[in-house]
Design a protein around this motif. Structure first.
Motif, PDB file in Angstrom:
ATOM      1  N   LEU A 482       0.816  -1.209   0.000  1.00  0.00           N
ATOM      2  CA  LEU A 482       0.000   0.000   0.000  1.00  0.00           C
ATOM      3  C   LEU A 482       0.851   1.261   0.000  1.00  0.00           C
ATOM      4  O   LEU A 482       0.305   2.367  -0.020  1.00  0.00           O
ATOM      5  N   ASP A 483       2.188   1.076   0.069  1.00  0.00           N
ATOM      6  CA  ASP A 483       3.106   2.208   0.230  1.00  0.00           C
ATOM      7  C   ASP A 483       2.634   3.067   1.403  1.00  0.00           C
ATOM      8  O   ASP A 483       2.437   4.279   1.280  1.00  0.00           O
ATOM      9  N   ALA A 484       2.451   2.398   2.558  1.00  0.00           N
ATOM     10  CA  ALA A 484       1.817   3.048   3.703  1.00  0.00           C
ATOM     11  C   ALA A 484       2.627   2.849   4.968  1.00  0.00           C
ATOM     12  O   ALA A 484       3.367   1.871   5.124  1.00  0.00           O
ATOM     13  N   LYS A 539       0.332   6.267  -0.040  1.00  0.00           N
ATOM     14  CA  LYS A 539       0.323   6.764  -1.420  1.00  0.00           C
ATOM     15  C   LYS A 539      -0.480   5.768  -2.256  1.00  0.00           C
ATOM     16  O   LYS A 539       0.076   4.889  -2.904  1.00  0.00           O
ATOM     17  N   PRO A 540      -1.798   5.890  -2.244  1.00  0.00           N
ATOM     18  CA  PRO A 540      -2.661   4.858  -2.842  1.00  0.00           C
ATOM     19  C   PRO A 540      -2.729   4.906  -4.357  1.00  0.00           C
ATOM     20  O   PRO A 540      -3.197   3.946  -4.967  1.00  0.00           O
ATOM     21  N   TRP A 541      -2.320   5.999  -4.982  1.00  0.00           N
ATOM     22  CA  TRP A 541      -2.363   6.090  -6.437  1.00  0.00           C
ATOM     23  C   TRP A 541      -1.228   6.986  -6.907  1.00  0.00           C
ATOM     24  O   TRP A 541      -0.570   7.665  -6.118  1.00  0.00           O
ATOM     25  N   THR A 542      -1.000   6.990  -8.182  1.00  0.00           N
ATOM     26  CA  THR A 542       0.104   7.736  -8.766  1.00  0.00           C
ATOM     27  C   THR A 542      -0.031   9.227  -8.468  1.00  0.00           C
ATOM     28  O   THR A 542      -1.065   9.841  -8.754  1.00  0.00           O
ATOM     29  N   GLN A 577      -1.716  15.969  -3.973  1.00  0.00           N
ATOM     30  CA  GLN A 577      -1.801  15.384  -5.309  1.00  0.00           C
ATOM     31  C   GLN A 577      -0.878  16.127  -6.271  1.00  0.00           C
ATOM     32  O   GLN A 577      -0.902  17.353  -6.351  1.00  0.00           O
ATOM     33  N   ASP A 578      -0.056  15.335  -6.977  1.00  0.00           N
ATOM     34  CA  ASP A 578       0.776  15.859  -8.057  1.00  0.00           C
ATOM     35  C   ASP A 578       0.143  15.403  -9.371  1.00  0.00           C
ATOM     36  O   ASP A 578       0.126  14.219  -9.692  1.00  0.00           O
ATOM     37  N   TYR A 579      -0.390  16.359 -10.148  1.00  0.00           N
ATOM     38  CA  TYR A 579      -1.106  16.031 -11.373  1.00  0.00           C
ATOM     39  C   TYR A 579      -0.181  15.951 -12.582  1.00  0.00           C
ATOM     40  O   TYR A 579      -0.610  15.560 -13.668  1.00  0.00           O
ATOM     41  N   GLY A 580       1.083  16.310 -12.407  1.00  0.00           N
ATOM     42  CA  GLY A 580       1.999  16.371 -13.530  1.00  0.00           C
ATOM     43  C   GLY A 580       1.954  17.724 -14.213  1.00  0.00           C
ATOM     44  O   GLY A 580       1.059  18.553 -13.962  1.00  0.00           O
TER      45      GLY A 580
END
Length: 675
Positions: A482-484, A539-542, A577-580
């Motif tokens: 889970l990167d937790a 960090k559950p998602w990119t 959140q990093d959206y790019g």
């Protein structure tokens, strides 16, 4: 991890400690980071025991707020950042007045947590004590990280670490080169400017930072502020072993205080000026990775001008009052850490301090006594086996005229697996009482006749020193899938001789003004806080990161008013959140339960602020312009419905039917440029 599981694991942990010496002779210390690359991501902390320790080896719960996270919040002050730490109870009576505690219980100027900047205490020795959070001699932009030790840590830092430590660590001057600047502009008159330059060469690094913060505070209040700060950090590497650091800072703040209709003008409208200056010198000799000497010396100066006229017309139209004060602190310290063996490390040191205060009106026209403090401390980190670790610490402290006090701590950490750490420990501490609690003697006289009109504070030099006994168990778990990370602390904090402000008969009998006299006294019952706090970071998602913290406290206190100075619950949820393509956002939802902060200036009047939920939001875009990195961000705090956090009880006494100092939403645009 359930409470039942922890209870079942604890007996096994204690049994392991008893048989550990025999195992220690047979097995060398195992480097867990070599076995699990996942553990390489664990940061090293400095503030838990004065020894550099990987987070899962620290004696207690530690929260780290790193530079990247601090920048992502966009907050203008340090106190706002601390709201995101489990167990912290933070509130504002007005825009520039911050009330920062761990587990509540604080007075109007909380002193239960030691606050350090690069190891230097920033507590004000003058009269009230506490920390002026809106006038710290540093800028938010120069902070490298903040380490918060959640739990008693007096065996490492003395009496003011009664319930924990906040160590603000600034960025080394060798880490950056070049200049940067930032401006903020927004609602409530926000108009900030900040600039920083870093340079040097041949082993010398220099960083110079300056900032001005300007705003009108909360709507409907006399709440403006203008503060300026200039700070310097210079690091000079003499050779491979020796480095000297100079840190200096100066802050000046002009702020508006008071309310237009307080009782007899005891908190009338007025401006106040505050200034502080500090110089901090350290010499560090690193003989090898396991041995280091550190010599530290600093001097602080603080002064505040806060004067106004009370009135009781028609008989007494203008009665002078003031809280003018100044103080000087001189502190020296020597520290030595070294390895006893491949499995054991130790740190020891001595410290001496002198505090001198001038505040004639607050101490009955007298100068309070000079306060001298002496400490000797030691901490041992011993890996009994590859999986079992023992942390032992002790500090001997002599505060002023009080008898010397011994402050112990013992913790055991069990690495149940490369991903799971359990800890259990006990600590005892005493809380240093500030000068005003002991010797505060405030009297108001008619300037024409010399008649004593009111005696709101009566001294109590026989005040006993509060003591806390803390038991805690904890868990730190890592979950790679889970990167937790999950950090849990279960605690029982039992405070004896807790101090409250209490109404007492006037020493001279009835006075012309019907204002009660009061005195700081020890309660005759224990104040016990039991509870659980935890933080999940994942960090559950990119590009996404979520932090959730939650604290529940069972307040076992006989006196309702004392219990209400701690909120039974608090929670925060933060999404980064990093959206790019340079786009980022941060959203923090904060929930605080009912809380009565401090004791106010009307003794015996209780008021509890209602629970509230508030939202902070930031959206930012980074890009390059002519080769320079530029960030533009829209920031907002206290979004949503207005709420009250800390009541001014003097004003609330006159208007019990409504909150008298609700917060205001603040929205501002910031532009930052790296030159």
């Amino acid at each position: 991890m359930s409470l039942l599981t922890i209870r079942r694991a604890l007996p096994a942990a204690l049994a392991g400690v008893l048989c550990a010496p025999a195992l220690h002779a047979q097995e060398p210390h195992r480097d867990s980071s070599a076995e699990s690359p996942f553990f390489e991501e664990l940061p090293t902390v400095l503030s838990a025991s004065r020894l550099p320790q990987v987070l899962n080896e620290a004696p207690g719960a530690v929260t780290i707020l790193d530079r990247e996270f601090i920048r992502a919040t966009g907050y203008r002050d340090v106190a706002r950042i601390l709201r995101l730490v489990p167990g912290m109870q933070v509130g504002q009576e007005r825009g520039h007045s911050q009330w920062v505690t761990y587990h509540g219980l604080g007075s109007d100027y909380p002193t239960e947590i030691q606050v350090l900047i690069d190891g230097r205490s920033v507590y004000a020795p003058s009269s009230f004590g506490g920390v002026d959070w809106s006038a710290l001699p540093l800028t938010v932009q120069e902070i490298e990280r903040i380490e918060v030790v959640r739990g008693t840590n007096s065996n490492a830092y003395g009496a003011n670490a009664f319930l924990g430590v906040i160590n603000i660590i600034t960025r080394h001057s060798h880490q950056d080169h070049g200049a940067s600047g930032q401006i903020n502009a927004g609602t409530q008159g926000i108009a900030d400017a900040q600039a920083s330059w870093t340079g040097g060469g041949d082993g010398l690094g220099v960083r110079l930072s300056a900032a001005q913060l300007l705003d009108n505070g909360f709507s409907g209040l006399n709440d403006s502020r203008r503060s300026q700060v200039i700070s310097l950090r210079s690091d000079y590497r003499i050779n491979a072993q020796d480095e000297i650091t100079l840190r200096a800072g100066y802050t000046h703040a002009t702020r508006a205080l008071g309310y237009p209709d307080t009782l007899f003008g005891n908190n009338a409208l007025r401006p106040t000026d505050t200034e502080s200056a500090t110089a901090h010198f350290t010499w560090r000799r690193t003989l090898n990775a396991d041995e280091e000497w550190l010599v530290s010396f600093y001097r602080n100066h603080e002064a505040s001008t806060d004067a106004w006229f009370a009135s009781a017309p028609p008989l007494y139209p203008a009665v002078p009052l003031n809280r003018n004060r100044s103080s000087d602190r001189t502190n020296g310290e020597i520290q030595h850490r070294f390895a006893l063996s491949p499995q054991a490390r130790m740190v020891w040191g001595v410290e001496a301090r002198r505090d001198e205060t001038e505040a004639s009106f607050l101490f009955g026209g007298q100068k309070p006594p000079v306060f001298d403090l002496y400490r000797a401390f030691s901490n041992l980190d011993w890996h009994l086996t590859p999986d079992w670790q023992l942390n032992l610490g002790g500090l001997l402290e002599k505060n002023g005229s009080l008898a010397a006090q011994f402050i112990p701590r013992a913790f055991v950490n069990w690495q149940a697996s490369p991903r799971d750490t359990f800890r259990a420990g006990y600590a005892r501490a005493w809380q240093q009482r500030n000068l005003f609690d002991l010797y505060g003697d405030v009297r108001a006289y008619d300037p024409k006749s010399g008649v004593l009109l009111s005696w709101p504070y009566v001294s109590n030099p026989n005040l006993r020193t509060p003591r806390v006994d803390t038991l805690e168990i904890g868990y730190l778990g890592r979950f790679p899938s889970l990167d937790a990370t999950l950090d849990v602390r279960i605690f029982n904090e039992r405070i004896s001789d807790f101090v409250v402000r209490q109404t007492v008969p006037s020493p001279t009998g009835p006075l012309p003004l019907p204002l009660p006299s009061s005195q700081f006294v020890n309660v005759d019952f224990p104040v016990e806080l039991r509870g659980i706090e935890y933080q999940l970071r994942t960090k559950p998602w990119t590009g996404g990161e979520v932090l959730f913290s939650h604290t529940l406290i069972d307040r076992r206190v006989k006196d309702r008013a004392t219990a209400e100075r701690t909120s039974p619950y608090s929670a925060t949820l933060t999404w980064l959140q990093d959206y790019g393509n340079g786009w980022k956002s941060t959203a923090s939802l904060l929930r605080m339960g009912p809380l009565a902060g401090g004791y106010g200036y009307v003794p015996g009047y209780d008021y509890v602020s209602r629970p509230y939920t508030t939202l902070d939001l930031r959206v930012a875009r980074s890009f390059r312009m002519d080769g320079r990195l530029v960030e533009v961000a829209l920031n907002g705090v206290n979004l949503g419905s207005s709420h009250q956090e800390i009541s001014d009880r003097s004003e609330q006494f006159l208007h019990p039917d409504r909150p008298v100092n609700p917060t205001s939403s603040m929205v501002w645009l910031s532009v930052a440029v790296d030159l």
